[in-house]
Design a protein around this motif. Structure first.
Motif, short mmCIF file in Angstrom:
data_model
loop_
_atom_site.label_atom_id
_atom_site.label_comp_id
_atom_site.label_asym_id
_atom_site.label_seq_id
_atom_site.Cartn_x
_atom_site.Cartn_y
_atom_site.Cartn_z
N ARG B 47 39.80 -49.56 -34.47
CA ARG B 47 38.56 -48.69 -34.39
C ARG B 47 38.21 -49.93 -34.93
O ARG B 47 38.79 -50.62 -35.99
CB ARG B 47 38.58 -47.42 -35.00
N THR B 48 36.78 -49.62 -35.91
CA THR B 48 35.65 -50.68 -37.00
C THR B 48 36.03 -50.61 -37.39
O THR B 48 36.49 -51.87 -38.04
CB THR B 48 34.31 -49.88 -36.87
N LYS B 49 37.09 -49.73 -38.55
CA LYS B 49 37.28 -50.18 -40.04
C LYS B 49 38.72 -50.70 -40.21
O LYS B 49 39.13 -50.80 -41.17
CB LYS B 49 37.68 -48.56 -40.94
N ARG B 203 47.19 -40.71 -38.11
CA ARG B 203 46.11 -38.89 -38.52
C ARG B 203 45.14 -38.85 -37.49
O ARG B 203 44.12 -39.75 -37.04
CB ARG B 203 45.30 -39.69 -39.88
N ASP B 208 42.32 -37.22 -31.88
CA ASP B 208 40.70 -37.57 -32.01
C ASP B 208 40.31 -39.00 -30.95
O ASP B 208 41.11 -39.11 -30.77
CB ASP B 208 40.26 -37.87 -33.65
N GLN B 407 44.28 -40.47 -47.20
CA GLN B 407 42.16 -40.68 -47.87
C GLN B 407 42.47 -42.28 -47.20
O GLN B 407 41.82 -42.53 -46.77
CB GLN B 407 42.64 -40.55 -48.81
N MET B 410 41.79 -42.73 -43.98
CA MET B 410 40.79 -42.11 -42.77
C MET B 410 39.73 -43.42 -43.60
O MET B 410 38.73 -43.46 -42.83
CB MET B 410 40.26 -40.54 -43.79
N LYS B 411 40.07 -43.91 -44.78
CA LYS B 411 38.78 -45.15 -45.10
C LYS B 411 39.48 -46.23 -44.43
O LYS B 411 37.90 -47.65 -43.67
CB LYS B 411 39.49 -45.68 -46.99
N ARG B 421 35.00 -55.94 -44.90
CA ARG B 421 34.29 -55.27 -43.56
C ARG B 421 34.45 -56.50 -42.28
O ARG B 421 34.18 -57.64 -42.23
CB ARG B 421 33.40 -54.58 -43.61
N LEU B 426 25.90 -54.92 -38.48
CA LEU B 426 25.16 -53.61 -38.18
C LEU B 426 24.19 -53.67 -40.14
O LEU B 426 23.52 -52.76 -39.79
CB LEU B 426 26.33 -52.77 -38.37
N ASN B 427 24.51 -54.27 -40.57
CA ASN B 427 23.68 -53.89 -41.82
C ASN B 427 22.36 -54.86 -42.23
O ASN B 427 23.38 -55.96 -41.98
CB ASN B 427 24.62 -53.55 -42.97
N PRO B 428 21.51 -54.81 -42.52
CA PRO B 428 20.28 -55.72 -43.11
C PRO B 428 20.81 -57.22 -43.99
O PRO B 428 20.09 -58.17 -44.22
CB PRO B 428 18.78 -54.56 -43.50
#
Lengths: 113, 429
Positions: B47-49, B203, B208, B407, B410-411, B421, B426-428
């Motif tokens: 996943r991306t994270k 998890r 999921d 925790q 999940m992060k 990251r 994806l962010n300007p």
């Protein structure tokens, strides 16, 4: 009907999403956004501290019938708070929603939500 | 002219074979290319994270295993037997200090051989990371692969490839493991399975959605792996000649047969031929041909590729039924594919090899006898890798802990362990 728009930390998305599922609030829209708030975020880039001018956040849009507004907000707040509340945990905006249409059946109003 | 002479002859007067050396240098670089390939393959599947954390599992192996290899890995793998043959040791190989001017009997500088073999020691622990992807502490992972390399990879490599290793001398002509079916794929796959079971599922697994973040990157990674595999297999001939050409040909055939049969099986079973299925088939075929590349001919390679895809495909379906979380199918592809290759190759060995084996046995040597040797070698690799891995995991889990907190899981690994990251675009800003 209200439209609940919550801006939360990226790292809290899983918590919030799971808490909403547990509270039976399953119809949500999630998007990646970025913006300014009170939070000043420092990152280390090549050993140098930098303050990026836009902070990435997650935006949740949830359309609800009036009786669901409070439980939804409560669930989001509980799951999105970090360390009992830290600058940057986000905001919730609640706006009136004029109407809602389910495209498949063309139902309108509260039952379409 | 005179001054050039020492460069072409080693200390013991062996002449350098520049053709073989050139190919071995190329192979060394090709095998190294597989590691960023693996990083992309695995990175795209998470996943991306977790994409950077997962890619770092492969990249840190390049650092850790290379350093260990020079310090003591080469000595443990290719030195003469110590401790009753548990591993090897030759003080001259420590820091590669004694091979500065040595040229091997194959005409290749020993530095090249050592570096070529060192790449295998990098990719093997990196393969394991697929089994516990998205749920391991970075520091715990680093210590784990260092110890795993020393205590699992080095002894196994010594047993199978060193001249006095006991699996190298098993039966009449040895257990066949041309380029690392037992040493690399079975050991990594089985260790991955053990680790996945010991650490427990991610998890939210399996309810999921954990679908891949970037299959495009996975496909590029698979492409690099296929290309790099020519170094892995054809380089394992340690020459540049007929046996190199044989290994290269069957590598291509098995990879293609594996990829094709995977999408056919998938098409029949699920109605669609997926990109992930095609690349899984490439890997299954390549893994299966790895032990066999020196002894089978293209017909046998075709069968091995098809069989590997068929069996790996159903192994992954079985995994889903059993419910354990081998996240990126390190066992499903590498463990199972390696076993398929190492065992089934027995039925496709070229006649000249069997004649050699018969001569070595002093008369006759048949397929069933060799099958026994192969099965024994596979079982030893499985048992040894599984036992040492579970001990290592237990010790590390008790001392430093291996699982991130719920925790942190999940992060995501990128944020928690690297402060970075993977997909910033994806962010300007």
């Amino acid at each position: 009907m209200k439209l609940i728009t919550a801006i939360i930390r990226e790292s809290q998305l899983d918590q919030v999403r799971e808490a909403l599922m547990d509270a039976d609030i399953t119809r949500i829209t999630v998007s990646r956004v970025s913006g300014h708030g009170q939070q000043i975020r420092e990152e280390i880039y090549r050993g140098r501290q930098i303050v990026p001018n836009l902070t990435p956040k997650i935006r949740l849009d949830i359309a609800v019938n009036d009786e669901f507004v409070d439980p939804t907000c409560k669930t989001i707040i509980e799951a999105a708070k970090t360390n009992g509340g830290t600058v940057g945990d986000g905001k919730i905006f609640i706006t009136n929603l004029e109407d809602c249409i389910r495209i498949r059946t063309e139902e309108r109003g509260g039952k379409a939500i | 002219m005179l001054s050039a002479a020492p460069l072409l002859f080693g200390d013991d007067g062996v002449e350098l074979d520049s053709g073989a050396t050139a190919w071995m240098l190329t192979s060394t670089a090709l095998v190294l290319l597989m590691i960023p390939g693996l990083a992309m393959f695995y990175g795209g599947l998470v996943r991306t994270k977790n994409v950077l954390g997962t890619m770092m599992h492969s990249f840190t192996a390049m650092g850790i295993m290379s350093v260990l290899w020079v310090i003591c890995g080469y000595s443990m793998c290719f030195g003469p037997n110590v401790f009753g043959g548990w591993f090897g040791w030759n003080p001259e190989y420590v820091l590669l200090s004694g091979i500065d001017t040595s040229i091997m009997s194959e005409g290749v500088p020993e530095y090249v051989f050592s570096m070529f073999q060192g790449k295998f020691a990098i990719i093997t622990p990196a393969l394991i990371a697929g089994a516990f992807a998205e749920r391991i502490k970075f520091k715990g992972y680093c210590i784990f692969i260092a110890l795993w390399g020393l205590l699992v990879y080095n002894p196994l490599c010594h047993w199978v490839w060193a001249g006095d290793g006991f699996l190298y001398n098993l039966g009449s002509n040895g257990a066949i493991d041309f380029a690392g079916g037992t040493v690399v794929h079975i050991s990594a796959g089985v260790s991955g399975l053990v680790a996945a079971l010991y650490l427990g599922a991610r998890r939210g697994y399996p309810s999921d959605d954990m679908s891949p973040s970037n299959l495009v990157m996975t496909m590029i990674g698979a492409g690099l792996l296929w290309v790099g595999w020519f170094g892995f297999n054809a380089g394992s001939s340690i020459t540049s000649g007929l046996s190199t050409a044989q290994a290269l040909t069957v590598t291509q055939v098995a990879a293609a047969a594996g990829a094709l049969s995977w999408i056919v099986i998938e098409g029949i079973h699920q109605g669609k031929a997926t990109a992930l299925g095609f690349v899984s088939g490439i890997l299954a075929g390549l893994v299966a041909i790895t032990p066999a590349a020196g002894v089978v001919q293209p017909g046998g390679a075709l069968v091995l590729g098809v069989a590997a895809s068929l069996i790996c495909y159903y192994a992954i379906i079985l995994k889903n039924k059993l419910g354990y979380d081998d996240s990126l199918d390190a066992f499903g592809i590498h463990g199972v594919g390696g076993i398929v290759g190492a065992v089934l190759l027995t039925f496709f060995i070229r006649d000249s090899w069997m004649e050699e084996a018969a001569a070595a046995a002093g008369g006759s040597w048949n397929v069933m006898q060799q099958l026994g040797v192969q099965v024994v070698a596979v079982l030893i690799a499985i048992a040894y890798a599984a036992i040492v891995t579970i001990i290592l995991l237990w010790i590390l889990n008790k001392t430093m802990g291996l699982r991130p907190t719920a925790q942190n899981e999940m992060k995501g690994l990128d944020n928690v362990y690297h402060g970075e990251r993977g997909y910033g675009m994806l962010n300007p800003n």
